[in-house]
Design an enzyme around this catalytic site. Structure first.
Site, PDB file in Angstrom:
ATOM      1  N   SER A 211       0.847  -1.191   0.000  1.00  0.00           N
ATOM      2  CA  SER A 211       0.000   0.000   0.000  1.00  0.00           C
ATOM      3  C   SER A 211       0.885   1.244   0.000  1.00  0.00           C
ATOM      4  CB  SER A 211      -0.969  -0.046   1.184  1.00  0.00           C
ATOM      5  OG  SER A 211      -2.027   0.839   0.988  1.00  0.00           O
TER       6      SER A 211
ATOM      7  N   ASP B 111      -8.443  -5.396  -6.203  1.00  0.00           N
ATOM      8  CA  ASP B 111      -8.015  -4.273  -5.374  1.00  0.00           C
ATOM      9  C   ASP B 111      -8.473  -2.986  -6.039  1.00  0.00           C
ATOM     10  OD1 ASP B 111      -6.793  -2.385  -3.822  1.00  0.00           O
ATOM     11  OD2 ASP B 111      -4.796  -3.289  -3.899  1.00  0.00           O
TER      12      ASP B 111
ATOM     13  N   HIS C 132      -6.993  -5.891  -1.657  1.00  0.00           N
ATOM     14  CA  HIS C 132      -5.814  -5.181  -1.134  1.00  0.00           C
ATOM     15  C   HIS C 132      -5.001  -6.088  -0.210  1.00  0.00           C
ATOM     16  CE1 HIS C 132      -3.904  -1.278  -0.964  1.00  0.00           C
ATOM     17  NE2 HIS C 132      -3.942  -1.225   0.349  1.00  0.00           N
TER      18      HIS C 132
END
Length: 682
Positions: free
Chosen positions: A544, A627, A659
């Site tokens: 991320s 995602d 994610h």
């Protein structure tokens, strides 16, 4: 001398046994991680003497987990199975008569702690979710999906049942890992009589809003008043572009008698969540953030007197953010957990008898140590039942003793497994950041660490970007596992992380590629001075914002790193802004859209794609197909750049993952590719 000989023999035997025990231990491996039982604290018996907890166990053969419930006395004793059916059980409540009401396959069941068979209470066709039973046991609150907008072609065109097309006129067309099909979670209230549910009232009838909030809200978004006359629910009553660009959730009160709804947090523009009543029902409390659009704002505990309407921010004077809170049984205190200095600890604050106070009560830190307190389960005479983790120990349940301030372990689901693995030492370390600030890092060392040897080292870049790096336990980014494979891992608490004051937490917004990246470089440069660090074998890893950090470091590291691993990282900030779903996050943290010249620094200096001329280091890129927070194009663009520049690179595409990585088999592939890449390049 003859009399002392047996004593020496015993000492030698004890020493031999300890040596043999140590030699029998081995380093932890990736499969071990998924053989751990995942513990959840479910509740306490009426007298607080027995804990009910859940354990989820994963099956490699079936590639799924099953959760069962167990009981254990708090003051010592053996754990006993409480449910054994195939499936997963979640406790809804434990009654004053010790009936455990739990949800199993969408229906409510009842079983008493003292024994007897389980009894199915409900038989609702579509099943139940997010259940809260009223204190007087006459009503039930739950959620279910309601079709509001016909976004999916099979709903819009009934005669085209084999079509699969989505049609949108506004934003919020997809969220997290799901396209919006026009169905919204709504709260429902119905009469309830020992399992019999009457006609349900939709509290958001006809409205395109979510409650519980999407995508992660659950039963914590609901609450019953102690007199059972009203319910509270959390909702962001916005739609389309307004929904995608705002964090303004409010807490609403629905009166069962008048059927009227009132907004209790009118005028409060940030996240308002976790509604809770005081034990006497005279006050209502919740967690609140001030700023609309800022998802990582300081989280405060707010209390409101229901009769007078007077509100008090109980933690406004405190320079940290609250994770979760719990009322004491007598209503005189609130206990809460919050990040502080690289850990998450337990705190308490007195609740004033009069909310019109001139000075706020002092906040006291109760626990202290190299662990996280991840949640509060309940209160007993001796202390608080809590959940806790370490970087080297998954969640277990403990009793925090009020008198001696110690944690006493209650559950020991994984102790036997950990006992068979070699230990990995964890230490804290301070260094000076490039701007002179003190920068803290956690460091995890391999088993049998020998400071006279040299070790490959991994710099871990945290996501968020406002997520804390504390003593939490991850089943993917597991630092114990990494260290067990022979790597030293360093985890800096760089700018943006909570636990070091609100300014430190806020400083990363609109400065993604600035001081936070310099903090990473400062931490690794300082650590490289240690004789046991192999400076020719240093890698940077993260997901991320951590994946973004890896992409940024790839263009500015000036030869510090030999390899990179990025999972769901942001690579091209312009295309990311154009495809991500929660635009409030991008608007606040980046400053806004790329076509606004005021944000030029974000989309130029702090944009990894603008630094690819300096890319020259091997890189592994993981990307989930579902995602929608960091869409697939980010990983594809980065991989294509690396390939066309002739850089050793690999793209691991996971079409069914979001994610995160949720499938056990996919997680094993992830671990094998992760460590395989390190073996190849480091």
């Amino acid at each position: 001398m003859g009399q002392r000989a047996p004593e020496k023999k015993i000492e030698k035997s004890v020493l031999t046994n300890k040596i043999n025990e140590y030699l029998a231990k081995r380093p932890m491996n990736a499969e071990d991680l998924w053989k751990l039982g995942r513990v959840s604290a479910e509740g306490l018996s009426a007298d607080g003497s027995v804990l009910v907890y859940g354990v989820s166990n994963y099956s490699f053969e079936e590639n799924k987990s099953e959760k069962n419930l167990f009981t254990i006395p708090l003051k010592g004793g053996d754990a006993k199975p409480f449910t054994t059916d195939l499936g997963s059980e979640t406790v809804i409540e434990i009654t004053s008569s010790d009936d455990v009401i739990y949800l199993f396959k969408g229906q409510l069941w009842k079983k008493n702690l003292k024994g007897g068979a389980a009894v199915q209470l409900t038989d609702v066709k579509e099943g139940l979710s997010d259940v809260k039973i009223s204190p007087y046991k006459k009503h039930i609150l739950f959620s279910k999906q309601v079709l509001i907008n016909k976004n999916h072609s099979v709903d819009k065109y009934a005669d085209l049942s084999k079509s699969n097309i989505y049609i949108y006129d506004d934003l919020d067309y997809r969220h997290w890992d799901t396209f919006n099909d026009g169905r919204f979670n709504h709260p429902f209230v119905a009469t309830y009589d020992n399992g019999k549910i009457g006609e349900a009232v939709d509290l958001l009838e006809g409205q395109p809003f979510y409650s519980p909030t999407a995508p992660f809200g659950g039963a914590e978004d609901f609450a019953w008043s102690p007199d059972s006359k009203s319910v509270l629910y959390v909702c962001k009553k916005k739609f389309g572009k307004e929904y995608a660009t705002s964090t303004n959730t409010d807490i609403y009160q629905y009166d069962l008698a008048t059927k009227q709804t009132k907004n209790l947090t009118e005028g409060m523009s940030g996240y308002d969540t976790n509604p809770t009543f005081s034990p006497d029902g005279k006050r209502f409390s919740w967690l609140s953030m001030k700023t609309d659009g800022y998802e990582a704002d300081k989280n405060d505990i707010i209390i409101q007197d229901l009769a007078s309407g007077v509100k008090l921010n109980l933690t406004s004077h405190w320079d940290e953010t609250v994770n979760a809170f719990y009322w004491s049984k007598d209503g005189k205190k609130i206990y809460f957990v919050a990040p502080t200095r690289g850990t998450v600890q337990l705190f308490e604050v007195d609740v004033p008898a009069n909310l019109n106070v001139r000075s706020l009560p002092k906040i006291q830190q109760l626990s202290q140590g190299q662990f996280d307190i991840s949640g509060i389960v309940g209160e007993t005479k001796e202390g608080l039942v809590v959940t806790s983790t370490k970087m080297t120990q998954a969640t277990e349940v403990y009793l925090f003793n009020f008198k001696n301030k110690n944690l006493t372990q209650i559950t020991s689901v994984n102790d036997a497994k950990y006992a068979g693995w070699k230990e990995t030492k964890v230490e804290g370390r301070f260094t000076k950041a490039s701007d002179g600030a003190d920068l803290f890092s956690w460091v995890i060392y391999p088993p049998d660490f020998d400071p006279t040897k040299k070790y490959p080292t991994l710099l871990f870049c945290q996501g968020g970007p406002q997520s804390a790096t504390t003593q939490g336990y991850s089943y993917r980014w597991n630092f114990q596992l990494m260290a067990s494979q022979g790597y030293i891992v360093i985890l800096p608490n760089r700018r943006g992380m909570p636990g070091w004051g609100t300014k430190w937490n806020q400083d990363i917004s609109k400065d993604w590629g600035g001081q936070a990246i310099q903090d990473y470089l400062s931490a690794i440069d300082d650590f490289k001075k240690e004789s046991y660090v192999d400076n020719d074998r240093i890698g940077a890893i993260g997901a991320s914002y951590g994946g973004y950090s890896v992409f940024m470091l790839a263009g500015v590291h000036e030869g510090r790193f030999k390899t990179f691993i990025s999972h769901c990282g942001l690579f091209n900030m312009e295309s990311w802004y154009g495809t991500t779903e929660e635009l409030f996050f991008a608007n606040y943290d980046l400053g806004g859209p790329y076509w606004d010249k005021a944000n030029a620094k974000t989309y130029q200096d702090f944009n990894p794609i603008k630094h690819i001329d300096k890319w020259n280091t091997p890189i592994l890129i993981f990307q989930g197909g579902k995602d929608y927070r960091v869409p697939v194009g980010q990983g594809q663009e980065a991989f294509q750049v690396a390939q066309l520049k002739g850089i050793k690179s690999r793209f691991v595409y996971m079409p069914d993952e979001n994610h995160w990585v949720l499938s056990g088999h996919n997680a094993q592939v992830w671990q094998r590719e992760f460590f395989g890449w390190l073996n190849e390049t480091l």
